[in-house]
Design a protein around this motif. Structure first.
Motif, PDB file in Angstrom:
ATOM      1  N   HIS A 119    -101.197 -38.565 140.392  1.00  0.00           N
ATOM      2  CA  HIS A 119    -100.490 -37.420 139.804  1.00  0.00           C
ATOM      3  C   HIS A 119    -100.441 -36.296 140.834  1.00  0.00           C
ATOM      4  O   HIS A 119    -101.476 -35.915 141.383  1.00  0.00           O
ATOM      5  CB  HIS A 119    -101.231 -36.925 138.557  1.00  0.00           C
ATOM      6  CG  HIS A 119    -100.744 -35.607 138.049  1.00  0.00           C
ATOM      7  ND1 HIS A 119     -99.597 -35.485 137.302  1.00  0.00           N
ATOM      8  CD2 HIS A 119    -101.246 -34.356 138.194  1.00  0.00           C
ATOM      9  CE1 HIS A 119     -99.420 -34.210 136.994  1.00  0.00           C
ATOM     10  NE2 HIS A 119    -100.398 -33.504 137.526  1.00  0.00           N
TER      11      HIS A 119
ATOM     12  N   THR B 259    -101.827 -31.821 132.626  1.00  0.00           N
ATOM     13  CA  THR B 259    -101.665 -32.902 131.665  1.00  0.00           C
ATOM     14  C   THR B 259    -101.032 -34.080 132.400  1.00  0.00           C
ATOM     15  O   THR B 259     -99.948 -33.956 132.953  1.00  0.00           O
ATOM     16  CB  THR B 259    -100.794 -32.460 130.475  1.00  0.00           C
ATOM     17  OG1 THR B 259    -101.423 -31.339 129.847  1.00  0.00           O
ATOM     18  CG2 THR B 259    -100.642 -33.583 129.465  1.00  0.00           C
TER      19      THR B 259
ATOM     20  N   THR C 117     -99.758 -37.915 132.264  1.00  0.00           N
ATOM     21  CA  THR C 117     -99.335 -39.106 131.534  1.00  0.00           C
ATOM     22  C   THR C 117     -99.272 -40.243 132.541  1.00  0.00           C
ATOM     23  O   THR C 117     -98.362 -40.323 133.346  1.00  0.00           O
ATOM     24  CB  THR C 117     -97.975 -38.887 130.856  1.00  0.00           C
ATOM     25  OG1 THR C 117     -98.079 -37.750 129.997  1.00  0.00           O
ATOM     26  CG2 THR C 117     -97.558 -40.111 130.052  1.00  0.00           C
ATOM     27  N   HIS C 118    -100.284 -41.095 132.510  1.00  0.00           N
ATOM     28  CA  HIS C 118    -100.420 -42.152 133.517  1.00  0.00           C
ATOM     29  C   HIS C 118     -99.818 -43.474 133.068  1.00  0.00           C
ATOM     30  O   HIS C 118     -99.515 -44.324 133.891  1.00  0.00           O
ATOM     31  CB  HIS C 118    -101.888 -42.344 133.906  1.00  0.00           C
ATOM     32  CG  HIS C 118    -102.801 -42.529 132.745  1.00  0.00           C
ATOM     33  ND1 HIS C 118    -102.877 -43.706 132.039  1.00  0.00           N
ATOM     34  CD2 HIS C 118    -103.685 -41.673 132.163  1.00  0.00           C
ATOM     35  CE1 HIS C 118    -103.777 -43.592 131.084  1.00  0.00           C
ATOM     36  NE2 HIS C 118    -104.280 -42.362 131.116  1.00  0.00           N
ATOM     37  N   ASN C 119     -99.647 -43.681 131.765  1.00  0.00           N
ATOM     38  CA  ASN C 119     -99.064 -44.906 131.204  1.00  0.00           C
ATOM     39  C   ASN C 119     -99.764 -46.183 131.666  1.00  0.00           C
ATOM     40  O   ASN C 119     -99.148 -47.229 131.762  1.00  0.00           O
ATOM     41  CB  ASN C 119     -97.560 -44.990 131.503  1.00  0.00           C
ATOM     42  CG  ASN C 119     -96.779 -43.963 130.714  1.00  0.00           C
ATOM     43  OD1 ASN C 119     -97.074 -43.704 129.560  1.00  0.00           O
ATOM     44  ND2 ASN C 119     -95.807 -43.360 131.350  1.00  0.00           N
TER      45      ASN C 119
ATOM     46  N   SER D  18    -104.774 -39.429 124.708  1.00  0.00           N
ATOM     47  CA  SER D  18    -104.363 -40.728 124.171  1.00  0.00           C
ATOM     48  C   SER D  18    -104.748 -41.786 125.199  1.00  0.00           C
ATOM     49  O   SER D  18    -105.302 -41.462 126.248  1.00  0.00           O
ATOM     50  CB  SER D  18    -102.849 -40.760 123.923  1.00  0.00           C
ATOM     51  OG  SER D  18    -102.147 -40.807 125.158  1.00  0.00           O
ATOM     52  N   LYS D  19    -104.401 -43.046 124.930  1.00  0.00           N
ATOM     53  CA  LYS D  19    -104.662 -44.109 125.907  1.00  0.00           C
ATOM     54  C   LYS D  19    -103.811 -43.933 127.151  1.00  0.00           C
ATOM     55  O   LYS D  19    -104.094 -44.506 128.191  1.00  0.00           O
ATOM     56  CB  LYS D  19    -104.374 -45.481 125.293  1.00  0.00           C
ATOM     57  CG  LYS D  19    -105.369 -45.904 124.262  1.00  0.00           C
ATOM     58  CD  LYS D  19    -105.028 -47.283 123.748  1.00  0.00           C
ATOM     59  CE  LYS D  19    -105.985 -47.705 122.664  1.00  0.00           C
ATOM     60  NZ  LYS D  19    -105.649 -49.040 122.143  1.00  0.00           N
ATOM     61  N   GLN D  20    -102.746 -43.131 127.037  1.00  0.00           N
ATOM     62  CA  GLN D  20    -101.793 -42.951 128.127  1.00  0.00           C
ATOM     63  C   GLN D  20    -101.885 -41.587 128.813  1.00  0.00           C
ATOM     64  O   GLN D  20    -101.233 -41.380 129.840  1.00  0.00           O
ATOM     65  CB  GLN D  20    -100.359 -43.117 127.602  1.00  0.00           C
ATOM     66  CG  GLN D  20    -100.110 -44.376 126.820  1.00  0.00           C
ATOM     67  CD  GLN D  20    -100.315 -45.641 127.622  1.00  0.00           C
ATOM     68  OE1 GLN D  20    -100.175 -45.666 128.832  1.00  0.00           O
ATOM     69  NE2 GLN D  20    -100.666 -46.714 126.949  1.00  0.00           N
ATOM     70  N   THR D  21    -102.646 -40.652 128.242  1.00  0.00           N
ATOM     71  CA  THR D  21    -102.616 -39.273 128.719  1.00  0.00           C
ATOM     72  C   THR D  21    -104.018 -38.676 128.793  1.00  0.00           C
ATOM     73  O   THR D  21    -104.816 -38.828 127.870  1.00  0.00           O
ATOM     74  CB  THR D  21    -101.744 -38.404 127.786  1.00  0.00           C
ATOM     75  OG1 THR D  21    -100.474 -39.020 127.635  1.00  0.00           O
ATOM     76  CG2 THR D  21    -101.546 -37.011 128.348  1.00  0.00           C
TER      77      THR D  21
ATOM     78  N   GLN E 101    -106.061 -34.910 130.047  1.00  0.00           N
ATOM     79  CA  GLN E 101    -105.848 -33.499 130.368  1.00  0.00           C
ATOM     80  C   GLN E 101    -107.057 -32.975 131.135  1.00  0.00           C
ATOM     81  O   GLN E 101    -108.197 -33.175 130.721  1.00  0.00           O
ATOM     82  CB  GLN E 101    -105.665 -32.693 129.085  1.00  0.00           C
ATOM     83  CG  GLN E 101    -105.273 -31.255 129.320  1.00  0.00           C
ATOM     84  CD  GLN E 101    -104.983 -30.575 128.008  1.00  0.00           C
ATOM     85  OE1 GLN E 101    -105.898 -30.326 127.234  1.00  0.00           O
ATOM     86  NE2 GLN E 101    -103.719 -30.306 127.744  1.00  0.00           N
TER      87      GLN E 101
END
Length: 79
Positions: free
Chosen positions: A11, A21, A23-25, A59-62, A64
């Motif tokens: 990132h 924030t 979002t790595h997906n 989340s599993k994808q994000t 912070q």
């Protein structure tokens, strides 16, 4: 035991901010993984590894990252 192959996301934070924030997906390797995050900031022509004040899984994808002051640099997320 199955072979574990990590997933990596980089990132770039080009604008100074105290909250990044990301979002790595990458998911969580089937829901099992917790991300490891390394943070590098740049200033005065140098790059330094730092620790954020907080790392929050949104989340599993994000994820912070929260810092005490605005930072510019990059983060490596590994799952």
């Amino acid at each position: 035991m199955p072979l574990f192959v990590p997933s990596i996301f980089r990132h770039e934070q080009t604008e100074a901010a105290s909250v990044w924030t990301i979002t790595h997906n990458l998911g969580g390797n089937g829901g099992q993984g917790i991300p490891v995050v390394d943070v590098y900031v740049t200033g005065n022509g140098q790059t330094s590894k730092i620790l954020p004040a907080a790392v929050t899984l949104l989340s599993k994808q994000t994820v912070q990252l929260t810092f005490s002051t605005d930072q510019v640099g990059f983060a490596i997320v590994l799952i």
